[in-house]
Design a protein around this motif. Structure first.
Motif, PDB file in Angstrom:
ATOM      1  N   GLU A 236       0.807  -1.216   0.000  1.00 30.72           N
ATOM      2  CA  GLU A 236       0.000   0.000   0.000  1.00 30.72           C
ATOM      3  C   GLU A 236       0.844   1.271   0.000  1.00 30.72           C
ATOM      4  N   ASP A 237       2.063   1.204   0.522  1.00 33.26           N
ATOM      5  CA  ASP A 237       2.899   2.407   0.525  1.00 33.26           C
ATOM      6  C   ASP A 237       3.449   2.740  -0.857  1.00 33.26           C
ATOM      7  N   GLY A 238       3.249   1.834  -1.833  1.00 35.67           N
ATOM      8  CA  GLY A 238       3.684   2.085  -3.203  1.00 35.67           C
ATOM      9  C   GLY A 238       5.155   1.841  -3.446  1.00 35.67           C
ATOM     10  N   ILE A 239       5.912   1.525  -2.417  1.00 39.39           N
ATOM     11  CA  ILE A 239       7.365   1.365  -2.531  1.00 39.39           C
ATOM     12  C   ILE A 239       7.798  -0.080  -2.270  1.00 39.39           C
ATOM     13  N   HIS A 240       7.244  -0.685  -1.234  1.00 33.96           N
ATOM     14  CA  HIS A 240       7.635  -2.049  -0.881  1.00 33.96           C
ATOM     15  C   HIS A 240       6.814  -3.086  -1.650  1.00 33.96           C
ATOM     16  N   HIS A 241       7.291  -4.328  -1.590  1.00 26.97           N
ATOM     17  CA  HIS A 241       6.685  -5.399  -2.367  1.00 26.97           C
ATOM     18  C   HIS A 241       6.571  -6.669  -1.524  1.00 26.97           C
ATOM     19  N   GLU A 242       5.693  -7.550  -1.936  1.00 27.85           N
ATOM     20  CA  GLU A 242       5.629  -8.898  -1.387  1.00 27.85           C
ATOM     21  C   GLU A 242       5.842  -9.880  -2.531  1.00 27.85           C
ATOM     22  N   VAL A 243       6.611 -10.921  -2.275  1.00 22.77           N
ATOM     23  CA  VAL A 243       6.863 -11.965  -3.273  1.00 22.77           C
ATOM     24  C   VAL A 243       6.368 -13.278  -2.680  1.00 22.77           C
ATOM     25  N   HIS A 244       5.424 -13.902  -3.366  1.00 21.90           N
ATOM     26  CA  HIS A 244       4.751 -15.081  -2.822  1.00 21.90           C
ATOM     27  C   HIS A 244       5.032 -16.305  -3.684  1.00 21.90           C
ATOM     28  N   PHE A 245       5.651 -17.309  -3.084  1.00 19.30           N
ATOM     29  CA  PHE A 245       5.942 -18.574  -3.759  1.00 19.30           C
ATOM     30  C   PHE A 245       4.762 -19.528  -3.530  1.00 19.30           C
ATOM     31  N   GLU A 246       4.021 -19.838  -4.586  1.00 21.23           N
ATOM     32  CA  GLU A 246       2.894 -20.744  -4.447  1.00 21.23           C
ATOM     33  C   GLU A 246       3.365 -22.199  -4.487  1.00 21.23           C
ATOM     34  N   THR A 247       2.451 -23.119  -4.188  1.00 17.28           N
ATOM     35  CA  THR A 247       2.796 -24.537  -4.290  1.00 17.28           C
ATOM     36  C   THR A 247       3.106 -24.880  -5.736  1.00 17.28           C
ATOM     37  N   PRO A 248       4.050 -25.786  -5.975  1.00 13.19           N
ATOM     38  CA  PRO A 248       4.399 -26.156  -7.356  1.00 13.19           C
ATOM     39  C   PRO A 248       3.201 -26.774  -8.090  1.00 13.19           C
ATOM     40  N   ILE A 249       3.235 -26.691  -9.406  1.00 13.46           N
ATOM     41  CA  ILE A 249       2.222 -27.326 -10.243  1.00 13.46           C
ATOM     42  C   ILE A 249       2.719 -28.724 -10.610  1.00 13.46           C
ATOM     43  N   ALA A 250       1.922 -29.727 -10.283  1.00 15.18           N
ATOM     44  CA  ALA A 250       2.328 -31.117 -10.522  1.00 15.18           C
ATOM     45  C   ALA A 250       2.462 -31.382 -12.019  1.00 15.18           C
ATOM     46  N   HIS A 251       3.418 -32.229 -12.371  1.00 20.15           N
ATOM     47  CA  HIS A 251       3.595 -32.620 -13.769  1.00 20.15           C
ATOM     48  C   HIS A 251       2.417 -33.496 -14.214  1.00 20.15           C
ATOM     49  N   SER A 252       1.825 -33.124 -15.348  1.00 24.47           N
ATOM     50  CA  SER A 252       0.752 -33.932 -15.950  1.00 24.47           C
ATOM     51  C   SER A 252       0.893 -33.815 -17.460  1.00 24.47           C
ATOM     52  N   THR A 253       0.054 -33.012 -18.084  1.00 20.85           N
ATOM     53  CA  THR A 253       0.233 -32.696 -19.500  1.00 20.85           C
ATOM     54  C   THR A 253       0.491 -31.200 -19.617  1.00 20.85           C
ATOM     55  N   ALA A 254       1.135 -30.802 -20.712  1.00 23.94           N
ATOM     56  CA  ALA A 254       1.428 -29.386 -20.895  1.00 23.94           C
ATOM     57  C   ALA A 254       0.142 -28.559 -20.910  1.00 23.94           C
ATOM     58  N   ALA A 255      -0.908 -29.111 -21.517  1.00 25.40           N
ATOM     59  CA  ALA A 255      -2.175 -28.380 -21.611  1.00 25.40           C
ATOM     60  C   ALA A 255      -2.787 -28.155 -20.228  1.00 25.40           C
ATOM     61  N   GLU A 256      -2.835 -29.195 -19.414  1.00 25.12           N
ATOM     62  CA  GLU A 256      -3.435 -29.061 -18.082  1.00 25.12           C
ATOM     63  C   GLU A 256      -2.578 -28.177 -17.184  1.00 25.12           C
ATOM     64  N   MET A 257      -1.260 -28.306 -17.285  1.00 26.68           N
ATOM     65  CA  MET A 257      -0.373 -27.467 -16.473  1.00 26.68           C
ATOM     66  C   MET A 257      -0.532 -25.984 -16.854  1.00 26.68           C
ATOM     67  N   THR A 258      -0.717 -25.721 -18.146  1.00 26.12           N
ATOM     68  CA  THR A 258      -0.911 -24.345 -18.603  1.00 26.12           C
ATOM     69  C   THR A 258      -2.239 -23.793 -18.108  1.00 26.12           C
ATOM     70  N   ARG A 259      -3.273 -24.626 -18.113  1.00 25.07           N
ATOM     71  CA  ARG A 259      -4.565 -24.188 -17.567  1.00 25.07           C
ATOM     72  C   ARG A 259      -4.449 -23.875 -16.076  1.00 25.07           C
ATOM     73  N   GLU A 260      -3.685 -24.695 -15.355  1.00 26.19           N
ATOM     74  CA  GLU A 260      -3.518 -24.448 -13.920  1.00 26.19           C
ATOM     75  C   GLU A 260      -2.723 -23.166 -13.677  1.00 26.19           C
ATOM     76  N   MET A 261      -1.685 -22.908 -14.479  1.00 26.73           N
ATOM     77  CA  MET A 261      -0.951 -21.649 -14.378  1.00 26.73           C
ATOM     78  C   MET A 261      -1.895 -20.467 -14.550  1.00 26.73           C
ATOM     79  N   THR A 262      -2.781 -20.593 -15.531  1.00 24.45           N
ATOM     80  CA  THR A 262      -3.722 -19.510 -15.832  1.00 24.45           C
ATOM     81  C   THR A 262      -4.718 -19.316 -14.702  1.00 24.45           C
ATOM     82  N   ARG A 263      -5.201 -20.410 -14.127  1.00 25.84           N
ATOM     83  CA  ARG A 263      -6.130 -20.300 -12.984  1.00 25.84           C
ATOM     84  C   ARG A 263      -5.450 -19.615 -11.811  1.00 25.84           C
ATOM     85  N   ARG A 264      -4.188 -19.967 -11.568  1.00 22.63           N
ATOM     86  CA  ARG A 264      -3.468 -19.343 -10.452  1.00 22.63           C
ATOM     87  C   ARG A 264      -3.331 -17.830 -10.679  1.00 22.63           C
ATOM     88  N   LEU A 265      -2.991 -17.444 -11.906  1.00 21.38           N
ATOM     89  CA  LEU A 265      -2.836 -16.018 -12.194  1.00 21.38           C
ATOM     90  C   LEU A 265      -4.165 -15.286 -12.068  1.00 21.38           C
TER      91      LEU A 265
END
Length: 299
Positions: A236-265
């Motif tokens: 909120e101060d406009g200067i500082h930041h937070e960096v958040h490491f989410e849980t990894p995306i499990a290996h499956s198919t490229a299509a499903e992993m890409t959909r999960e990346m998109t859902r997370r975003l």
């Protein structure tokens, strides 16, 4: 004529950056944010583009509200730009910022095992801070980037990006191969996947099809690397930041992993709507969307 226009635009940007860098860091960030939000973005048509995208996704949003939100997005983008040209100060600020999340332990464990990490993120907050934060931990980070259309701007953009955290590879064939090798050797690489990648298929993003590259997922599957979403938020101060490491995306198919990346975003953008880059062409124009839909039906 085009080259002259590129030179003029680059010279103007360099002049503004050089002038603003003469003032203290906090004031510099706020000034460049204001200049971008109230001068550069309106003149470049970014506010209008942001309003169109916001009303595509949120059709009930009043135009005045969409315009105010698009301006806050442009201000954040301006702050991000000058922060990335202020490497030392940004790096120091991040040493006092919150960096956490359930995926941080997975990140460190993978690297300790010699396993590469493919970090994925979107144009949220100051998206470069994730690379600076990781670099501060002692891990150089490779980046894959799309060269800017203006060749003069691109030259110092690439230099600035590499000076922040590590090697930058353009999206040409050689750059992609070098990027993959970096991950294969157990390195950390980062990629923003939320650009409009028209050569690939659509993934639903906010209820609308958006052409999305499966490349990060494909690299992860090919190299065995950890696929790790990491998102940055401006405080909120406009200067500082937070960096958040989410849980990894499990290996499956490229299509499903890409959909999960998109859902997370999408979940992150819903939390911080004024920090995502609504002013870029994520879904394309109405005509482009109709053309893709028609081609999809023919296929």
């Amino acid at each position: 004529m085009a080259l002259n226009k590129d030179r003029i635009e680059d010279a103007f940007l360099r002049l503004m950056i050089g002038a603003v860098k003469r003032v203290p860091y906090r004031a510099r960030v706020r000034i460049f944010g204001w200049l971008t939000g109230y001068v550069i973005a309106p003149l470049a048509g970014f506010i209008t583009k942001g309003v169109k995208n916001l009303q595509l996704i949120f059709p009930q949003m009043p135009r005045a509200e969409a315009r105010a939100l698009a301006r806050r997005v442009a201000i954040n983008f301006g702050k991000t730009t000058i922060e990335n040209y202020s490497k030392e100060e940004l790096s120091e600020v991040l040493r006092h910022c919150r960096i956490d999340g359930p995926g941080l332990a997975d990140f460190k464990a993978a690297l300790a095992e010699g396993r590469g990490v493919m970090v994925v993120s979107g144009h949220l907050g100051n998206y470069e801070t994730l690379r600076v934060a990781i670099h501060n931990m002692g891990y150089p980070v490779a980046a894959l980037y799309r060269p800017a259309k203006n060749p003069y701007f691109n030259a110092h953009y690439k230099t600035t990006m590499e000076s922040l955290t590590g090697p930058g590879f353009d999206q040409g064939r050689r750059g992609v191969m070098a990027f993959v090798r970096h991950v294969q050797k157990g390195g950390v690489a980062a990629m923003l996947f939320d650009v409009r990648a028209t050569r690939y298929g659509d993934v639903e993003f906010f209820g609308h099809p958006a052409p999305t590259s499966p490349f990060p997922a494909e690299i992860s599957l090919k190299t065995g690397a950890l696929l790790l979403p990491v998102f940055c938020h401006r405080c909120e101060d406009g200067i500082h930041h937070e960096v958040h490491f989410e849980t990894p995306i499990a290996h499956s198919t490229a299509a499903e992993m890409t959909r999960e990346m998109t859902r997370r975003l999408e979940a992150q953008v819903r939390r911080f709507p004024d920090q995502w880059l609504w002013i870029h062409d994520r879904w394309g124009t109405e005509k482009q969307r109709a053309q893709r839909a028609a081609r999809s039906k023919e296929a």
